[in-house]
Design a protein around this motif. Structure first.
Motif, PDB file in Angstrom:
ATOM      1  N   ASP A  69       0.828  -1.207   0.000  1.00  0.00           N
ATOM      2  CA  ASP A  69       0.000   0.000   0.000  1.00  0.00           C
ATOM      3  C   ASP A  69       0.864   1.259   0.000  1.00  0.00           C
ATOM      4  O   ASP A  69       0.691   2.128   0.848  1.00  0.00           O
ATOM      5  CB  ASP A  69      -0.939  -0.032   1.214  1.00  0.00           C
ATOM      6  CG  ASP A  69      -2.153   0.832   0.987  1.00  0.00           C
ATOM      7  OD1 ASP A  69      -2.376   1.243  -0.172  1.00  0.00           O
ATOM      8  OD2 ASP A  69      -2.859   1.120   1.966  1.00  0.00           O
ATOM      9  N   ALA A  70       1.769   1.345  -0.961  1.00  0.00           N
ATOM     10  CA  ALA A  70       2.666   2.502  -1.041  1.00  0.00           C
ATOM     11  C   ALA A  70       2.677   3.056  -2.459  1.00  0.00           C
ATOM     12  O   ALA A  70       3.693   2.996  -3.157  1.00  0.00           O
ATOM     13  CB  ALA A  70       4.070   2.108  -0.599  1.00  0.00           C
ATOM     14  N   PRO A  71       1.549   3.609  -2.926  1.00  0.00           N
ATOM     15  CA  PRO A  71       1.536   4.161  -4.287  1.00  0.00           C
ATOM     16  C   PRO A  71       2.512   5.326  -4.409  1.00  0.00           C
ATOM     17  O   PRO A  71       2.759   6.039  -3.444  1.00  0.00           O
ATOM     18  CB  PRO A  71       0.088   4.628  -4.471  1.00  0.00           C
ATOM     19  CG  PRO A  71      -0.483   4.736  -3.088  1.00  0.00           C
ATOM     20  CD  PRO A  71       0.261   3.756  -2.237  1.00  0.00           C
ATOM     21  N   GLY A  72       3.040   5.483  -5.614  1.00  0.00           N
ATOM     22  CA  GLY A  72       3.925   6.626  -5.878  1.00  0.00           C
ATOM     23  C   GLY A  72       5.355   6.407  -5.424  1.00  0.00           C
ATOM     24  O   GLY A  72       6.171   7.323  -5.500  1.00  0.00           O
ATOM     25  N   SER A  73       5.694   5.216  -4.956  1.00  0.00           N
ATOM     26  CA  SER A  73       7.061   4.935  -4.506  1.00  0.00           C
ATOM     27  C   SER A  73       7.840   4.222  -5.614  1.00  0.00           C
ATOM     28  O   SER A  73       7.261   3.715  -6.577  1.00  0.00           O
ATOM     29  CB  SER A  73       7.025   4.073  -3.238  1.00  0.00           C
ATOM     30  OG  SER A  73       6.447   4.808  -2.170  1.00  0.00           O
ATOM     31  N   TRP A  74       9.150   4.189  -5.445  1.00  0.00           N
ATOM     32  CA  TRP A  74      10.038   3.606  -6.463  1.00  0.00           C
ATOM     33  C   TRP A  74      11.165   2.835  -5.792  1.00  0.00           C
ATOM     34  O   TRP A  74      11.633   3.236  -4.725  1.00  0.00           O
ATOM     35  CB  TRP A  74      10.686   4.700  -7.312  1.00  0.00           C
ATOM     36  CG  TRP A  74       9.743   5.572  -8.081  1.00  0.00           C
ATOM     37  CD1 TRP A  74       8.968   6.578  -7.594  1.00  0.00           C
ATOM     38  CD2 TRP A  74       9.494   5.517  -9.490  1.00  0.00           C
ATOM     39  NE1 TRP A  74       8.241   7.171  -8.604  1.00  0.00           N
ATOM     40  CE2 TRP A  74       8.555   6.536  -9.789  1.00  0.00           C
ATOM     41  CE3 TRP A  74       9.967   4.736 -10.534  1.00  0.00           C
ATOM     42  CZ2 TRP A  74       8.084   6.779 -11.078  1.00  0.00           C
ATOM     43  CZ3 TRP A  74       9.509   4.963 -11.820  1.00  0.00           C
ATOM     44  CH2 TRP A  74       8.573   5.981 -12.088  1.00  0.00           C
ATOM     45  N   ILE A  75      11.610   1.788  -6.457  1.00  0.00           N
ATOM     46  CA  ILE A  75      12.863   1.123  -6.081  1.00  0.00           C
ATOM     47  C   ILE A  75      13.872   1.408  -7.186  1.00  0.00           C
ATOM     48  O   ILE A  75      13.536   1.329  -8.372  1.00  0.00           O
ATOM     49  CB  ILE A  75      12.653  -0.397  -5.928  1.00  0.00           C
ATOM     50  CG1 ILE A  75      11.796  -0.694  -4.696  1.00  0.00           C
ATOM     51  CG2 ILE A  75      13.996  -1.127  -5.826  1.00  0.00           C
ATOM     52  CD1 ILE A  75      11.280  -2.120  -4.656  1.00  0.00           C
ATOM     53  N   VAL A  76      15.078   1.756  -6.765  1.00  0.00           N
ATOM     54  CA  VAL A  76      16.171   1.961  -7.723  1.00  0.00           C
ATOM     55  C   VAL A  76      17.280   0.988  -7.353  1.00  0.00           C
ATOM     56  O   VAL A  76      17.728   0.978  -6.198  1.00  0.00           O
ATOM     57  CB  VAL A  76      16.711   3.407  -7.668  1.00  0.00           C
ATOM     58  CG1 VAL A  76      17.826   3.584  -8.695  1.00  0.00           C
ATOM     59  CG2 VAL A  76      15.598   4.406  -7.898  1.00  0.00           C
ATOM     60  N   TYR A  77      17.693   0.197  -8.321  1.00  0.00           N
ATOM     61  CA  TYR A  77      18.749  -0.782  -8.049  1.00  0.00           C
ATOM     62  C   TYR A  77      19.824  -0.701  -9.131  1.00  0.00           C
ATOM     63  O   TYR A  77      19.532  -0.766 -10.324  1.00  0.00           O
ATOM     64  CB  TYR A  77      18.172  -2.201  -8.005  1.00  0.00           C
ATOM     65  CG  TYR A  77      19.257  -3.251  -7.919  1.00  0.00           C
ATOM     66  CD1 TYR A  77      20.080  -3.324  -6.803  1.00  0.00           C
ATOM     67  CD2 TYR A  77      19.487  -4.121  -8.978  1.00  0.00           C
ATOM     68  CE1 TYR A  77      21.109  -4.259  -6.730  1.00  0.00           C
ATOM     69  CE2 TYR A  77      20.508  -5.057  -8.912  1.00  0.00           C
ATOM     70  CZ  TYR A  77      21.315  -5.120  -7.790  1.00  0.00           C
ATOM     71  OH  TYR A  77      22.334  -6.024  -7.722  1.00  0.00           O
ATOM     72  N   THR A  78      21.040  -0.558  -8.665  1.00  0.00           N
ATOM     73  CA  THR A  78      22.202  -0.576  -9.555  1.00  0.00           C
ATOM     74  C   THR A  78      23.092  -1.720  -9.091  1.00  0.00           C
ATOM     75  O   THR A  78      23.414  -1.788  -7.894  1.00  0.00           O
ATOM     76  CB  THR A  78      22.970   0.758  -9.453  1.00  0.00           C
ATOM     77  OG1 THR A  78      22.056   1.830  -9.704  1.00  0.00           O
ATOM     78  CG2 THR A  78      24.114   0.807 -10.464  1.00  0.00           C
ATOM     79  N   PRO A  79      23.441  -2.638  -9.981  1.00  0.00           N
ATOM     80  CA  PRO A  79      24.259  -3.786  -9.550  1.00  0.00           C
ATOM     81  C   PRO A  79      25.482  -3.335  -8.748  1.00  0.00           C
ATOM     82  O   PRO A  79      26.162  -2.381  -9.113  1.00  0.00           O
ATOM     83  CB  PRO A  79      24.648  -4.459 -10.870  1.00  0.00           C
ATOM     84  CG  PRO A  79      23.487  -4.150 -11.771  1.00  0.00           C
ATOM     85  CD  PRO A  79      23.062  -2.758 -11.405  1.00  0.00           C
ATOM     86  N   GLY A  80      25.668  -4.008  -7.628  1.00  0.00           N
ATOM     87  CA  GLY A  80      26.820  -3.700  -6.782  1.00  0.00           C
ATOM     88  C   GLY A  80      26.529  -2.684  -5.697  1.00  0.00           C
ATOM     89  O   GLY A  80      27.293  -2.564  -4.736  1.00  0.00           O
ATOM     90  N   ALA A  81      25.411  -1.944  -5.835  1.00  0.00           N
ATOM     91  CA  ALA A  81      25.089  -0.910  -4.839  1.00  0.00           C
ATOM     92  C   ALA A  81      23.890  -1.339  -3.988  1.00  0.00           C
ATOM     93  O   ALA A  81      23.136  -2.230  -4.382  1.00  0.00           O
ATOM     94  CB  ALA A  81      24.757   0.396  -5.553  1.00  0.00           C
ATOM     95  N   ARG A  82      23.739  -0.705  -2.833  1.00  0.00           N
ATOM     96  CA  ARG A  82      22.547  -0.983  -2.027  1.00  0.00           C
ATOM     97  C   ARG A  82      21.305  -0.502  -2.761  1.00  0.00           C
ATOM     98  O   ARG A  82      21.333   0.574  -3.389  1.00  0.00           O
ATOM     99  CB  ARG A  82      22.636  -0.188  -0.712  1.00  0.00           C
ATOM    100  CG  ARG A  82      23.075  -0.985   0.498  1.00  0.00           C
ATOM    101  CD  ARG A  82      23.508  -0.011   1.572  1.00  0.00           C
ATOM    102  NE  ARG A  82      22.379   0.549   2.310  1.00  0.00           N
ATOM    103  CZ  ARG A  82      21.808  -0.048   3.358  1.00  0.00           C
ATOM    104  NH1 ARG A  82      22.213  -1.239   3.755  1.00  0.00           N
ATOM    105  NH2 ARG A  82      20.821   0.530   4.013  1.00  0.00           N
ATOM    106  N   PRO A  83      20.219  -1.274  -2.700  1.00  0.00           N
ATOM    107  CA  PRO A  83      19.000  -0.766  -3.343  1.00  0.00           C
ATOM    108  C   PRO A  83      18.468   0.451  -2.586  1.00  0.00           C
ATOM    109  O   PRO A  83      18.693   0.590  -1.385  1.00  0.00           O
ATOM    110  CB  PRO A  83      18.030  -1.950  -3.248  1.00  0.00           C
ATOM    111  CG  PRO A  83      18.557  -2.828  -2.170  1.00  0.00           C
ATOM    112  CD  PRO A  83      20.034  -2.582  -2.063  1.00  0.00           C
ATOM    113  N   LYS A  84      17.784   1.299  -3.350  1.00  0.00           N
ATOM    114  CA  LYS A  84      17.209   2.520  -2.755  1.00  0.00           C
ATOM    115  C   LYS A  84      15.690   2.470  -2.885  1.00  0.00           C
ATOM    116  O   LYS A  84      15.162   2.083  -3.934  1.00  0.00           O
ATOM    117  CB  LYS A  84      17.758   3.742  -3.484  1.00  0.00           C
ATOM    118  CG  LYS A  84      17.171   5.060  -3.003  1.00  0.00           C
ATOM    119  CD  LYS A  84      18.008   6.249  -3.450  1.00  0.00           C
ATOM    120  CE  LYS A  84      17.836   6.581  -4.908  1.00  0.00           C
ATOM    121  NZ  LYS A  84      18.535   7.808  -5.304  1.00  0.00           N
TER     122      LYS A  84
END
Ligand code: GLY
Ligand code: MN
Length: 444
Positions: A69-84
């Motif tokens: 239930d978190a509309p408008g949110s995003w996950i950003v993932y770059t290999p090798g880095a912590r996900p955001k």
């Protein structure tokens, strides 16, 4: 509701996250992109209105996080880095805003809280061209538009079939939630309730609101069981219901269970005998959820076994083989034996031959089968054979030569019961199958 196995989830989550990262690394490499950006989604509005349909999160987002239930949110993932996680928590006095992130997964993410959907853009990678952006078009921000690259999704969808132990834990809870509802629904049927009131008892027992169900409940008394996706919910009960088919699931952190049971009233012994025959067959199919089993092979096997049941109980006079060949089996069992299940009740990847977009076709004459893969450890599939008395299909059969092999008075006598479906969710392992549904019924 059901005690969440939080300690267990906390212990299992790091390995789950590592697996999701690995899959994402491989998927990004296949799509030649540097960053994976996943939108949770935005609600869809009613036409010419100021209200929204219930929010349904992007399952790719839920694969990383239990934020349904978190509309408008995003996950950003770059290999090798912590996900955001870019987390939208608006200042809004009209609605309940999503609670601040908490729980076993939070320590694994860098979290940025934003107050408007547009603020997300500043926290997403600068060059959208280097990103695989997964989501619906209504999440687009200036210059940042979901493109859902097929090369990326092919990898992710193929591998979604393999559930991690963390996911299996969630699905066990979803099964328990559904079973609470099924127990209450059976009692309501025995007490003479209407379809609508049985549905209400189901919701009450699961503690799920209607929009939180993994799919619309099928609550069918008598002939209504012959409508495969009957969702009408009659407000008035029949004077004396003879049969009850319930196809209803539970949900936990976005994971689904999909459970069907069929019951006869005490004075419908002939129908109970047919239920018992289907149940015995169904248990035999569940026992075959093993490594290397072709699912279309199991589906075709089911056609033969179910026709044996009909022959033994006096509905047809020809052999099972003949009944499969001449189309009788497709009249009484007109849907697929089952499908993958997980974050979606009909989970993605059911036809995937490989990670590159290859497709395993359905067997000729079986257009409704939703799973054509060979079973491997970690897959969870439903096993849901049925036998139905569907007027339109029976009328069509009556016009064909195979009609001579049908004992029509017997079939006519069973139209009042509608149909039978028995459905469990079964995990394929390296060894014995694990029946998540039976496990939950046994514990309830
Ligand atoms: N439970 C509904 C279906 O599998 O179609
Ligand atoms: Mn199903």
């Amino acid at each position: 509701m059901t005690a969440a196995p939080q300690d267990n989830l906390s212990a299992l989550y790091p390995a789950h996250l590592a697996e999701i990262r690995k899959r994402s690394d491989d998927a990004l490499a296949a799509a030649h992109r540097d960053h994976l950006v996943i939108a949770s989604g935005r609600p869809h509005g009613w036409f010419l209105d100021d209200q929204d349909y219930p929010f349904k999160a992007n399952p790719h987002f839920l694969h990383w996080l239990p934020l349904t239930d978190a509309p408008g949110s995003w996950i950003v993932y770059t290999p090798g880095a912590r996900p955001k996680l870019v987390f939208l928590q608006p200042h809004d006095y009209w609605h309940v805003v999503p609670a601040a992130p908490a729980g076993y997964w939070v320590e694994h993410f860098d979290i940025v809280t934003i107050r408007t959907p547009e603020q997300a853009r500043a926290h997403l990678p600068g060059d959208p061209g280097r990103c695989a952006i997964v989501g619906e078009t209504n999440v687009a921000l200036a210059g940042f538009v979901p493109d859902n690259p097929a090369a990326l999704l092919n990898v992710l969808h193929y591998r979604r079939a393999f559930k991690t132990p963390y996911e299996i834990t969630m699905m066990r809870v979803a099964s328990k939630v559904g079973v609470h509802g099924h127990r209450a629904a059976e009692k309501a049927f025995r007490d003479g309730a209407s379809e609508f009131d049985i549905h209400c008892e189901y919701l009450k027992a699961t503690r799920l609101a209607e929009h939180q169900l993994p799919y619309g409940n099928i609550i069918a008394l008598d002939q209504h069981g012959a409508v495969l996706h009957y969702m009408h919910l009659d407000r008035n009960p029949p004077a004396q219901a003879r049969s009850f088919l319930i196809d209803a699931g539970g949900q936990f952190h976005g994971y689904a269970s999909d459970i069907t049971r069929t019951y006869a009233s005490p004075d419908a012994g002939e129908f109970q005998a047919l239920i018992d025959g289907v149940e015995k067959a169904q248990q035999g199919f569940c026992a075959k959820v093993r490594v290397g089993q072709s699912y279309p092979g199991l589906h075709l096997h089911a056609h033969h076994v179910l026709m044996d049941v009909l022959r033994e109980q006096g509905f047809i006079t020809c052999s099972a083989e003949a009944a499969v060949a001449n189309g009788i089996s497709g009249t009484f069992f007109p849907h697929g034996l089952g499908h993958l299940i997980g974050l979606q009740v009909h989970d993605v990847g059911g036809f995937a031959r490989d990670e590159r977009g290859g497709v395993i076709p359905k067997p000729d004459g079986h257009p409704y089968l939703r799973l054509t893969r060979t079973l491997e450890p970690g897959m969870v599939t439903t096993v849901e054979p049925g036998i139905y008395f569907i007027d339109t299909l029976l009328d069509a059969l009556k016009t064909r030569p195979a009609a001579k092999d049908v004992v029509w008075p017997k079939v006519e006598a069973f139209r009042q019961y509608g149909g039978i479906r028995i459905e469990d969710d079964v995990l394929c392992t390296e060894g014995e199958p694990v029946n998540l549904t039976r496990e939950a019924f046994a514990a309830a």
